[in-house]
Scaffold this active site. Sequence first.
Site, PDB file in Angstrom:
ATOM      1  N   HIS A 131       0.576  -1.288  -0.011  1.00  0.00           N
ATOM      2  CA  HIS A 131      -0.490   0.393  -0.387  1.00  0.00           C
ATOM      3  C   HIS A 131       0.797   1.507  -0.152  1.00  0.00           C
ATOM      4  CE1 HIS A 131      -2.391  -3.137   2.598  1.00  0.00           C
ATOM      5  NE2 HIS A 131      -3.011  -2.932   1.345  1.00  0.00           N
ATOM      6  N   HIS A 181       0.436   4.963   1.952  1.00  0.00           N
ATOM      7  CA  HIS A 181       0.370   5.214   3.117  1.00  0.00           C
ATOM      8  C   HIS A 181       0.288   6.744   3.134  1.00  0.00           C
ATOM      9  CE1 HIS A 181      -0.137   1.455   5.786  1.00  0.00           C
ATOM     10  NE2 HIS A 181       0.985   1.306   4.827  1.00  0.00           N
ATOM     11  N   HIS A 195      -3.614   4.507   4.870  1.00  0.00           N
ATOM     12  CA  HIS A 195      -3.173   4.195   3.608  1.00  0.00           C
ATOM     13  C   HIS A 195      -3.753   6.138   2.990  1.00  0.00           C
ATOM     14  CE1 HIS A 195      -4.269  -0.536   3.470  1.00  0.00           C
ATOM     15  NE2 HIS A 195      -3.232   0.076   4.157  1.00  0.00           N
ATOM     16  N   HIS A 216     -11.340   0.531   2.304  1.00  0.00           N
ATOM     17  CA  HIS A 216     -10.205   0.009   1.973  1.00  0.00           C
ATOM     18  C   HIS A 216     -11.112  -1.138   1.287  1.00  0.00           C
ATOM     19  CE1 HIS A 216      -6.206  -2.503   1.585  1.00  0.00           C
ATOM     20  NE2 HIS A 216      -7.144  -3.547   1.953  1.00  0.00           N
ATOM     21  N   HIS A 262      -8.836   2.762  -1.913  1.00  0.00           N
ATOM     22  CA  HIS A 262      -8.713   3.176  -1.764  1.00  0.00           C
ATOM     23  C   HIS A 262      -7.715   4.431  -2.249  1.00  0.00           C
ATOM     24  CE1 HIS A 262      -8.480   2.080   3.078  1.00  0.00           C
ATOM     25  NE2 HIS A 262      -9.288   3.397   3.234  1.00  0.00           N
ATOM     26  N   ASP A 288      -4.248   1.763  -2.531  1.00  0.00           N
ATOM     27  CA  ASP A 288      -4.267   0.100  -2.495  1.00  0.00           C
ATOM     28  C   ASP A 288      -3.816  -0.538  -3.617  1.00  0.00           C
ATOM     29  OD1 ASP A 288      -6.488   0.164  -0.225  1.00  0.00           O
ATOM     30  OD2 ASP A 288      -8.164   0.017  -1.247  1.00  0.00           O
ATOM     31  N   HIS A 301       3.192  -5.294   4.159  1.00  0.00           N
ATOM     32  CA  HIS A 301       3.027  -5.826   5.218  1.00  0.00           C
ATOM     33  C   HIS A 301       3.434  -7.301   5.172  1.00  0.00           C
ATOM     34  CE1 HIS A 301       0.052  -2.542   6.453  1.00  0.00           C
ATOM     35  NE2 HIS A 301       0.247  -2.228   4.765  1.00  0.00           N
ATOM     36  N   ARG A 329       3.631  -3.527   9.664  1.00  0.00           N
ATOM     37  CA  ARG A 329       4.133  -3.455   8.398  1.00  0.00           C
ATOM     38  C   ARG A 329       5.787  -4.276   8.819  1.00  0.00           C
ATOM     39  NH1 ARG A 329       1.500   3.003   9.129  1.00  0.00           N
ATOM     40  NH2 ARG A 329      -1.029   1.915   9.271  1.00  0.00           N
TER      41      ARG A 329
END
Length: 193
Positions: free
Chosen positions: A88, A90, A106, A114, A123, A126, A168, A185
Amino acid sequence: MKTILMKCCVSAVFLLLAACGLGQGQQHSQDEYQPATEVNKESVAPLTVELMDTKGAKVGKATFTEEKNGVRIKVEAEGLIPGRHGFHIHEIGKCEVPDFKTAGGHFNPYDRKHGFKNPKGPHGGDLPNLEADKRGKINAETFASLVTLAEGKPNSLLDVDGSSLVIHAGPDDYETDPAGNSGDRVICGVITK
């Protein structure tokens, strides 16, 4: 009837040529009449982002390239558990070890939920899951159609507080808000000029 129609067509052509300035004897170079092509009006240089793990060690890089309808992201990383990993953008350009929580949530300029499978999503940040090979390495390319590198736009990754790229520990399920149950993360990189 044919004569009237013909006169109308000829008149229309002359009016068009006059409007373009061609009927007034002006000289134009050959280059002015090249076929139009799609050009990205934003002149944005590609960005390279260094990726680090939870100990602060460099473990890869990502390259962001502005294209006509979004941003192409090429990522190379190592040190991951083999298998799929959530991926993702952020909202904050800060990657403080050991948990990278300083990167915020995000990137979500359109205030959506999401996930690609979520009817109220996704998002802007994403991205599809990444697949680490049996050696824990990733070499992948994806396209983010909801973001830009052009500054001053509401969906710019280079806004006042910047943004971050995060990988992640687990896979994104593409629907659970706010992060797809993708776990901790484990890799982060600040997106900046």
